[in-house]
Design a protein around this motif. Structure first.
Motif, PDB file in Angstrom:
ATOM      1  N   THR A 167      -7.001 -34.939   3.935  1.00 44.69           N
ATOM      2  CA  THR A 167      -7.613 -35.618   5.083  1.00 44.69           C
ATOM      3  C   THR A 167      -9.020 -36.098   4.755  1.00 44.69           C
ATOM      4  N   ARG A 168      -9.807 -35.233   4.142  1.00 38.26           N
ATOM      5  CA  ARG A 168     -11.193 -35.592   3.809  1.00 38.26           C
ATOM      6  C   ARG A 168     -11.257 -36.701   2.752  1.00 38.26           C
ATOM      7  N   ALA A 169     -10.233 -36.775   1.898  1.00 35.05           N
ATOM      8  CA  ALA A 169     -10.196 -37.808   0.859  1.00 35.05           C
ATOM      9  C   ALA A 169      -9.427 -39.046   1.324  1.00 35.05           C
ATOM     10  N   GLU A 170      -9.106 -39.080   2.612  1.00 33.39           N
ATOM     11  CA  GLU A 170      -8.356 -40.190   3.216  1.00 33.39           C
ATOM     12  C   GLU A 170      -7.009 -40.381   2.530  1.00 33.39           C
ATOM     13  N   SER A 171      -6.322 -39.264   2.342  1.00 32.59           N
ATOM     14  CA  SER A 171      -4.998 -39.256   1.740  1.00 32.59           C
ATOM     15  C   SER A 171      -4.153 -38.273   2.539  1.00 32.59           C
ATOM     16  N   SER A 172      -3.287 -37.523   1.880  1.00 31.42           N
ATOM     17  CA  SER A 172      -2.468 -36.535   2.583  1.00 31.42           C
ATOM     18  C   SER A 172      -2.392 -35.253   1.775  1.00 31.42           C
ATOM     19  N   GLY A 173      -2.083 -34.184   2.468  1.00 32.06           N
ATOM     20  CA  GLY A 173      -1.887 -32.911   1.800  1.00 32.06           C
ATOM     21  C   GLY A 173      -0.715 -32.956   0.841  1.00 32.06           C
ATOM     22  N   SER A 210      -5.073 -42.299  -9.210  1.00 33.43           N
ATOM     23  CA  SER A 210      -5.997 -43.373  -9.577  1.00 33.43           C
ATOM     24  C   SER A 210      -7.403 -42.807  -9.752  1.00 33.43           C
ATOM     25  N   ILE A 211      -8.189 -43.493 -10.516  1.00 36.30           N
ATOM     26  CA  ILE A 211      -9.566 -43.067 -10.747  1.00 36.30           C
ATOM     27  C   ILE A 211     -10.359 -43.074  -9.441  1.00 36.30           C
ATOM     28  N   ASP A 212     -10.071 -44.030  -8.562  1.00 38.46           N
ATOM     29  CA  ASP A 212     -10.766 -44.090  -7.274  1.00 38.46           C
ATOM     30  C   ASP A 212     -10.414 -42.891  -6.404  1.00 38.46           C
TER      31      ASP A 212
END
Length: 79
Positions: free
Chosen positions: A27-33, A47-49
């Motif tokens: 969530t904090r990395a704007e992705s998913s668990g 990805s590097i980003d």
């Protein structure tokens, strides 16, 4: 150990040190668990980003997450 395995180990280690769940990091990395779990199990390339975003969430450098000799802690130090 290949690069994917090194990243997996280092992400998992730092996340555990901080007591964060995969969902919290995602969530904090704007992705998913689920995606964080896939990274930690070496099931996907990241990805590097995204790796930079994860490093920021975990309070470490991007270099720490790809360092095969990293022992944990913030920026290579055992805090």
């Amino acid at each position: 150990m290949n690069a994917r395995d090194i990243v997996a180990r280092n992400v998992r280690k730092r996340r555990a040190e901080l007591g964060l769940s995969q969902d919290e990091v995602g969530t904090r990395a704007e992705s998913s668990g689920n995606y964080i779990g896939m990274i930690e199990r070496s099931e996907t390339s990241v990805s590097i980003d995204m790796l930079a975003d994860i490093a920021e969430v975990l309070g470490v450098s991007l270099g720490d997450l790809v360092d095969p000799d990293w022992t944990g802690g913030r920026n290579g130090s055992a805090n």
